[in-house]
Design an enzyme around this catalytic site. Structure first.
Site, PDB file in Angstrom:
ATOM      1  N   ASP A  18       0.838  -1.203   0.000  1.00 29.29           N
ATOM      2  CA  ASP A  18       0.000   0.000   0.000  1.00 29.29           C
ATOM      3  C   ASP A  18       0.871   1.249   0.000  1.00 29.29           C
ATOM      4  O   ASP A  18       1.496   1.587   1.000  1.00 29.29           O
ATOM      5  CB  ASP A  18      -0.916  -0.013   1.225  1.00 29.29           C
ATOM      6  N   ASP A 204      -1.715   5.201  -6.090  1.00 27.68           N
ATOM      7  CA  ASP A 204      -1.980   4.316  -4.958  1.00 27.68           C
ATOM      8  C   ASP A 204      -2.024   2.864  -5.398  1.00 27.68           C
ATOM      9  O   ASP A 204      -2.958   2.426  -6.064  1.00 27.68           O
ATOM     10  CB  ASP A 204      -3.307   4.711  -4.300  1.00 27.68           C
TER      11      ASP A 204
END
Length: 418
Positions: A18, A204
């Site tokens: 992440d 992301d």
């Protein structure tokens, strides 16, 4: 996802990579929620070197929430090891039940969220201990349809064999959330541009989709013949051939139909993975794996910038990035420099890991599976789960799928995690 081990435990835990969060956590053996019953959990009985503090943490994602206690232990990622402070998730929401990961590996620029884990991140530790040459990581995501399952995470130096030409760097827009946010020059379909100005993109790896305010999503889909809209979601003909395009630093990058066209629906059309949802500001886009599968991405914490490398001729419109571009201008699709003061195009001159015949690097090599898996989005977004399931499982090295390699010495400056 990437396979890691903790402390003296030999069990692998599959963590979602992440880039939007700096917090790392794994499901705790003390967790009794339904989500933990379907995943690997970690606790004192698994590692004799684990220390658990009285400190607590709580993180809320767009979909899902986790809270628990803060602990410290050695974390082993490929050939790299560091003593990391991370979270043991005790209260893990049911949203995680159907997700394939056992936790999150946070590689963001720094969290400002209250009640988060206040400790150096993995990237901080690797850099401080001089285990990597530069405080950066590179990311290659594969797609299910290709059948390669060869995702790669590189620490300290990019894998130059994963892209052609030079990296096209964009300076990060400073923000309080620590996001990898960069200017978005424009977007379009098959060279027909929206003419959008003043947009930015939050890059992301923890988001599967491409999300943008509804007006932008409508304008983009209007360039795809046969689209339909239902609220924030769209459909496109399954036979669509048009390439969606995003322009960063003067370079137009193609998004393959294999990535933005989803599964076939009952009406015969296919879902679009471009979603009309404002996740943050009215001019911010959330750019996830739909785009990232088409480029090799470098997240540079030292210089606060994001770089894209062209994987193939299909990834950039008309031409690859020119190696002769100056630091204050970057090439357009036709190779003509344009004024892009926030970006630079340069060749990385630092150390790079050398792939073996299995395209695995000798320092810190491990594999991770990303294609078709559910992804977490930052707070303020809602997860849209893909219908497909992950292909393959995370593997630590090409030589062994059971246990990690030895700890990297400080001389291993470019470590790849596959």
């Amino acid at each position: 996802m990437v396979a890691v081990t903790f402390g003296t435990s030999s069990e692998e835990y599959h963590l979602l990579v992440d880039a939007a969060s700096s917090n790392t956590w794994v499901m705790s053996s003390e967790c009794e929620t339904d989500a933990c019953k379907t995943h690997s959990t970690f606790g004192k009985e698994d590692s004799t070197s684990l220390t658990v503090s009285d400190q607590t943490f709580s993180i809320t994602y767009g979909t899902g929430q986790v809270n628990g206690t803060v602990a410290t232990d050695d974390v082993h990622v490929g050939d790299l090891s560091a003593s990391l402070t991370f979270g043991l998730g005790i209260g893990v929401s049911s949203d995680f039940t159907s997700y394939p990961m056992d936790g999150i590996l946070g590689l963001g620029r720094g969290d400002s969220t209250s009640n988060a884990i206040e400790a150096p991140s993995l990237m901080d530790l690797l850099s401080t201990k001089s285990l990597i040459k530069a405080k950066l990581f590179g990311l290659h995501l594969s797609r299910t349809s290709d059948g390669d399952n060869d995702g790669e995470l590189n620490f300290g130096a990019p894998d130059t064999e994963r892209y052609s030409g030079d990296l096209n760097y964009m300076s990060v827009i400073e923000n309080e959330d620590g996001f990898w946010e960069i200017p978005l020059d424009d977007a379009g379909v098959d060279d027909k541009t929206l003419g959008s100005k003043g947009r930015s993109a939050i890059i992301d790896s923890g988001t599967s989709w491409l999300m943008m305010p509804e007006g932008d999503a409508v304008a983009l889909h209007k360039l795809i013949p046969g689209y339909t809209q239902s609220g924030e979601t769209f459909t496109v003909p399954c036979t669509s051939k048009q390439a969606v395009q995003l322009t960063f630093g003067g370079v137009v990058y193609n998004v393959s139909t294999a990535d933005y066209i989803g599964g076939k629906l009952s009406n015969g059309a296919c879902s679009s993975k471009i979603i009309g949802r404002q996740t943050f500001g009215p001019h911010q886009w959330l750019v996830g794996d739909v785009f990232l599968k088409n480029v090799y991405t470098v997240f540079d914490l030292d210089d606060s910038r994001v770089g894209f490398g062209v994987k193939s001729e299909e990834a950039v419109a008309s031409s690859t990035v020119s190696s002769s571009a100056s630091a204050t201008g970057s090439p357009t699709a036709s190779g003509t420099p344009s004024n892009a003061p926030t970006s630079t195009v340069e060749e990385f001159s630092g150390a790079s890991a050398t792939p073996t015949s299995l395209k695995t690097c000798t320092a810190g090599s491990t594999s991770f599976s990303n294609s078709g898996s559910a992804k977490l989005a930052p707070t303020g977004t809602t997860l849209l789960t893909e219908a497909s399931t992950p292909t393959g499982t995370a593997v630590v090295t090409a030589e062994s799928q059971q246990s990690p390699s030895a700890t990297a010495s400080p001389t291993n400056k470019g470590a790849a995690v596959r």
